[in-house]
Scaffold this motif. Structure first.
Motif, PDB file in Angstrom:
ATOM      1  N   GLN A 194       0.832  -1.210   0.000  1.00  0.00           N
ATOM      2  CA  GLN A 194       0.000   0.000   0.000  1.00  0.00           C
ATOM      3  C   GLN A 194       0.867   1.262   0.000  1.00  0.00           C
ATOM      4  O   GLN A 194       0.562   2.254  -0.674  1.00  0.00           O
ATOM      5  N   THR A 195       1.975   1.203   0.749  1.00  0.00           N
ATOM      6  CA  THR A 195       2.897   2.352   0.781  1.00  0.00           C
ATOM      7  C   THR A 195       3.544   2.556  -0.583  1.00  0.00           C
ATOM      8  O   THR A 195       3.693   3.693  -1.051  1.00  0.00           O
ATOM      9  N   ILE A 196       3.947   1.474  -1.235  1.00  0.00           N
ATOM     10  CA  ILE A 196       4.523   1.557  -2.585  1.00  0.00           C
ATOM     11  C   ILE A 196       3.516   2.214  -3.531  1.00  0.00           C
ATOM     12  O   ILE A 196       3.866   3.095  -4.333  1.00  0.00           O
ATOM     13  N   SER A 197       2.262   1.802  -3.405  1.00  0.00           N
ATOM     14  CA  SER A 197       1.210   2.381  -4.243  1.00  0.00           C
ATOM     15  C   SER A 197       1.049   3.868  -3.976  1.00  0.00           C
ATOM     16  O   SER A 197       0.879   4.672  -4.902  1.00  0.00           O
ATOM     17  N   THR A 198       1.135   4.249  -2.703  1.00  0.00           N
ATOM     18  CA  THR A 198       1.022   5.671  -2.336  1.00  0.00           C
ATOM     19  C   THR A 198       2.140   6.492  -2.972  1.00  0.00           C
ATOM     20  O   THR A 198       1.918   7.607  -3.453  1.00  0.00           O
ATOM     21  N   LEU A 199       3.342   5.938  -3.000  1.00  0.00           N
ATOM     22  CA  LEU A 199       4.494   6.660  -3.556  1.00  0.00           C
ATOM     23  C   LEU A 199       4.319   6.932  -5.047  1.00  0.00           C
ATOM     24  O   LEU A 199       4.745   7.969  -5.556  1.00  0.00           O
ATOM     25  N   THR A 200       3.696   5.993  -5.768  1.00  0.00           N
ATOM     26  CA  THR A 200       3.514   6.191  -7.207  1.00  0.00           C
ATOM     27  C   THR A 200       2.257   6.992  -7.535  1.00  0.00           C
ATOM     28  O   THR A 200       2.200   7.676  -8.554  1.00  0.00           O
ATOM     29  N   LYS A 201       1.257   6.926  -6.642  1.00  0.00           N
ATOM     30  CA  LYS A 201       0.043   7.726  -6.867  1.00  0.00           C
ATOM     31  C   LYS A 201       0.290   9.198  -6.549  1.00  0.00           C
ATOM     32  O   LYS A 201      -0.318  10.079  -7.166  1.00  0.00           O
ATOM     33  N   GLY A 202       1.171   9.446  -5.581  1.00  0.00           N
ATOM     34  CA  GLY A 202       1.521  10.826  -5.263  1.00  0.00           C
ATOM     35  C   GLY A 202       1.218  11.190  -3.819  1.00  0.00           C
ATOM     36  O   GLY A 202       0.247  10.713  -3.235  1.00  0.00           O
ATOM     37  N   ILE A 203       2.063  12.020  -3.261  1.00  0.00           N
ATOM     38  CA  ILE A 203       1.893  12.526  -1.900  1.00  0.00           C
ATOM     39  C   ILE A 203       2.109  14.031  -1.898  1.00  0.00           C
ATOM     40  O   ILE A 203       2.699  14.588  -2.827  1.00  0.00           O
ATOM     41  N   GLU A 204       1.633  14.666  -0.866  1.00  0.00           N
ATOM     42  CA  GLU A 204       1.736  16.124  -0.752  1.00  0.00           C
ATOM     43  C   GLU A 204       2.900  16.477   0.167  1.00  0.00           C
ATOM     44  O   GLU A 204       2.962  16.028   1.311  1.00  0.00           O
ATOM     45  N   LEU A 205       3.829  17.263  -0.346  1.00  0.00           N
ATOM     46  CA  LEU A 205       4.928  17.774   0.466  1.00  0.00           C
ATOM     47  C   LEU A 205       4.755  19.279   0.639  1.00  0.00           C
ATOM     48  O   LEU A 205       3.897  19.893   0.000  1.00  0.00           O
ATOM     49  N   GLU A 206       5.598  19.878   1.474  1.00  0.00           N
ATOM     50  CA  GLU A 206       5.436  21.313   1.763  1.00  0.00           C
ATOM     51  C   GLU A 206       5.626  22.176   0.519  1.00  0.00           C
ATOM     52  O   GLU A 206       5.090  23.288   0.437  1.00  0.00           O
ATOM     53  N   ASP A 207       6.368  21.667  -0.481  1.00  0.00           N
ATOM     54  CA  ASP A 207       6.580  22.442  -1.706  1.00  0.00           C
ATOM     55  C   ASP A 207       5.787  21.875  -2.877  1.00  0.00           C
ATOM     56  O   ASP A 207       6.121  22.093  -4.037  1.00  0.00           O
ATOM     57  N   GLY A 208       4.703  21.142  -2.566  1.00  0.00           N
ATOM     58  CA  GLY A 208       3.808  20.683  -3.629  1.00  0.00           C
ATOM     59  C   GLY A 208       3.786  19.175  -3.765  1.00  0.00           C
ATOM     60  O   GLY A 208       4.573  18.461  -3.132  1.00  0.00           O
ATOM     61  N   PRO A 209       2.866  18.667  -4.585  1.00  0.00           N
ATOM     62  CA  PRO A 209       2.716  17.223  -4.744  1.00  0.00           C
ATOM     63  C   PRO A 209       3.894  16.607  -5.487  1.00  0.00           C
ATOM     64  O   PRO A 209       4.570  17.271  -6.278  1.00  0.00           O
ATOM     65  N   ILE A 210       4.115  15.325  -5.226  1.00  0.00           N
ATOM     66  CA  ILE A 210       5.185  14.599  -5.891  1.00  0.00           C
ATOM     67  C   ILE A 210       4.775  13.132  -5.999  1.00  0.00           C
ATOM     68  O   ILE A 210       4.135  12.597  -5.096  1.00  0.00           O
ATOM     69  N   ALA A 211       5.125  12.498  -7.109  1.00  0.00           N
ATOM     70  CA  ALA A 211       4.869  11.071  -7.281  1.00  0.00           C
ATOM     71  C   ALA A 211       6.105  10.433  -7.904  1.00  0.00           C
ATOM     72  O   ALA A 211       6.752  11.018  -8.779  1.00  0.00           O
ATOM     73  N   ALA A 212       6.441   9.246  -7.441  1.00  0.00           N
ATOM     74  CA  ALA A 212       7.534   8.492  -8.051  1.00  0.00           C
ATOM     75  C   ALA A 212       7.085   7.979  -9.413  1.00  0.00           C
ATOM     76  O   ALA A 212       5.923   7.612  -9.598  1.00  0.00           O
ATOM     77  N   ASP A 213       7.987   7.956 -10.390  1.00  0.00           N
ATOM     78  CA  ASP A 213       7.683   7.351 -11.682  1.00  0.00           C
ATOM     79  C   ASP A 213       7.470   5.851 -11.501  1.00  0.00           C
ATOM     80  O   ASP A 213       6.575   5.254 -12.094  1.00  0.00           O
ATOM     81  N   LYS A 214       8.327   5.248 -10.672  1.00  0.00           N
ATOM     82  CA  LYS A 214       8.206   3.832 -10.322  1.00  0.00           C
ATOM     83  C   LYS A 214       8.647   3.660  -8.882  1.00  0.00           C
ATOM     84  O   LYS A 214       9.489   4.422  -8.386  1.00  0.00           O
TER      85      LYS A 214
ATOM     86  N   ILE B 289      14.652  14.953  -2.313  1.00  0.00           N
ATOM     87  CA  ILE B 289      13.276  14.533  -2.562  1.00  0.00           C
ATOM     88  C   ILE B 289      13.005  13.105  -2.079  1.00  0.00           C
ATOM     89  O   ILE B 289      11.938  12.829  -1.525  1.00  0.00           O
ATOM     90  N   VAL B 290      13.959  12.192  -2.241  1.00  0.00           N
ATOM     91  CA  VAL B 290      13.736  10.815  -1.799  1.00  0.00           C
ATOM     92  C   VAL B 290      13.585  10.763  -0.279  1.00  0.00           C
ATOM     93  O   VAL B 290      12.670  10.120   0.253  1.00  0.00           O
ATOM     94  N   ARG B 291      14.453  11.448   0.417  1.00  0.00           N
ATOM     95  CA  ARG B 291      14.385  11.452   1.883  1.00  0.00           C
ATOM     96  C   ARG B 291      13.062  12.054   2.362  1.00  0.00           C
ATOM     97  O   ARG B 291      12.437  11.548   3.300  1.00  0.00           O
ATOM     98  N   ARG B 292      12.632  13.112   1.714  1.00  0.00           N
ATOM     99  CA  ARG B 292      11.386  13.759   2.140  1.00  0.00           C
ATOM    100  C   ARG B 292      10.163  12.899   1.820  1.00  0.00           C
ATOM    101  O   ARG B 292       9.220  12.829   2.607  1.00  0.00           O
ATOM    102  N   MET B 293      10.196  12.236   0.667  1.00  0.00           N
ATOM    103  CA  MET B 293       9.071  11.365   0.308  1.00  0.00           C
ATOM    104  C   MET B 293       8.939  10.195   1.285  1.00  0.00           C
ATOM    105  O   MET B 293       7.840   9.876   1.753  1.00  0.00           O
ATOM    106  N   MET B 294      10.048   9.542   1.577  1.00  0.00           N
ATOM    107  CA  MET B 294       9.991   8.379   2.458  1.00  0.00           C
ATOM    108  C   MET B 294       9.624   8.786   3.888  1.00  0.00           C
ATOM    109  O   MET B 294       8.886   8.056   4.573  1.00  0.00           O
ATOM    110  N   ALA B 295      10.096   9.937   4.329  1.00  0.00           N
ATOM    111  CA  ALA B 295       9.709  10.415   5.658  1.00  0.00           C
ATOM    112  C   ALA B 295       8.208  10.697   5.699  1.00  0.00           C
ATOM    113  O   ALA B 295       7.533  10.416   6.703  1.00  0.00           O
ATOM    114  N   ALA B 296       7.677  11.212   4.597  1.00  0.00           N
ATOM    115  CA  ALA B 296       6.259  11.578   4.544  1.00  0.00           C
ATOM    116  C   ALA B 296       5.352  10.350   4.637  1.00  0.00           C
ATOM    117  O   ALA B 296       4.210  10.450   5.096  1.00  0.00           O
ATOM    118  N   VAL B 297       5.858   9.185   4.195  1.00  0.00           N
ATOM    119  CA  VAL B 297       5.041   7.968   4.293  1.00  0.00           C
ATOM    120  C   VAL B 297       5.434   7.125   5.509  1.00  0.00           C
ATOM    121  O   VAL B 297       5.047   5.957   5.630  1.00  0.00           O
TER     122      VAL B 297
END
Length: 265
Positions: free
Chosen positions: A157-177, A201-209
């Motif tokens: 589910q977390t992997i799916s969240t990373l590719t669907k996109g999450i909201e960070l303080e400087d805007g949304p971001i989604a992993a390509d894969k 960006i990787v550190r911030r994305m993983m911390a966010a999830v």
């Protein structure tokens, strides 16, 4: 026309086969065969005449669709940057910097983009300022592949969240894969593919999830793969790697026309 005059550089330029032979593409005779077969383009136009002359400093040449660097003074080096080294040629705080890896090269090499001190992996070093500017510009969006060791057990589910996109303080971001590579002893290995140039960006994305990064390595930068290059070692790019990199940069260079911030990860 005698041979000496035939090879001279003048207002008409230099013979295409001489330039490409000097660039290491193939012998003049083989290059002539390429021309006859319609495999060479100058500034996007297929060349068919053997007498074609070009200006090596201005004209762009590709063979079978792959860009060729005509300037043999340009150097392109891959470094597997170890942790604890800052991505700078001279660190004002006196921390270990990139000079230790460039001191044995005659050329003055500079890094393309940055990896933060605690991130290891693929860093490109070059004296080609034009290419460096294009590749490091955030709007260019070179694809990068990272492997992150993170705290906790990452779920599908977390992997799916990373590719669907999450909201960070400087805007949304989604992993390509995103792929879960392994989970054991309270930590997980995650492979992330991104084209974002945003800082850390990787550190911030993983911390966010909910999975802070404990180790991070960049395995791929555009068409370049780290492969088996050991940490702290360098090697020149192969002709195939350089061709792929130049082709990518030329195709997209209009995107990165304006100066901008370099990424940090």
């Amino acid at each position: 026309m005698n041979a000496a005059h035939d090879d001279a550089t003048g207002p008409e330029g230099v013979r295409l086969q001489k330039v490409l032979a000097a660039a290491g593409v193939a012998s003049r005779r083989v290059v002539e065969q390429y021309i006859v077969e319609g495999r060479i383009r100058v500034n996007g136009q297929t060349v068919t005449e053997l007498g074609r002359r070009i200006d090596p400093e201005r004209d762009l040449v590709d063979v079978d669709g792959t860009a060729v660097q005509l300037d043999v003074t340009k150097r392109y080096v891959m470094l597997n940057k170890p942790t604890g080294v800052v991505s700078s040629m001279r660190d004002e705080s006196g921390r270990p910097d990139l000079r230790r890896f460039t001191k044995d090269y005659e050329e003055r090499l500079y890094n393309v983009g940055r990896l933060d001190a605690e991130t290891s992996g693929l860093l490109l070093l070059t004296n080609d300022g034009e290419l460096a500017h294009v590749l490091a510009h955030p709007s260019f969006g070179v694809t990068k592949v990272y492997i992150a060791k993170v705290d906790g057990t990452v779920t599908p589910q977390t992997i799916s969240t990373l590719t669907k996109g999450i909201e960070l303080e400087d805007g949304p971001i989604a992993a390509d894969k995103a792929r879960l590579l392994d989970t054991s002893r309270g930590s997980s290995l995650v492979e992330l593919t991104l084209h974002s140039g945003r800082n850390r960006i990787v550190r911030r994305m993983m911390a966010a999830v909910g999975h802070p990064v404990t180790e991070l390595v960049r395995r791929q930068f555009g068409p370049l793969h780290l492969g088996t290059l050991p940490a702290g070692k360098t090697r020149d790019l192969s002709k195939i790697e350089l061709g792929a990199l130049l082709t990518l940069a030329r195709r997209e260079s209009g995107v990165a026309a304006a100066p901008g911030e370099q990424e940090t990860e």
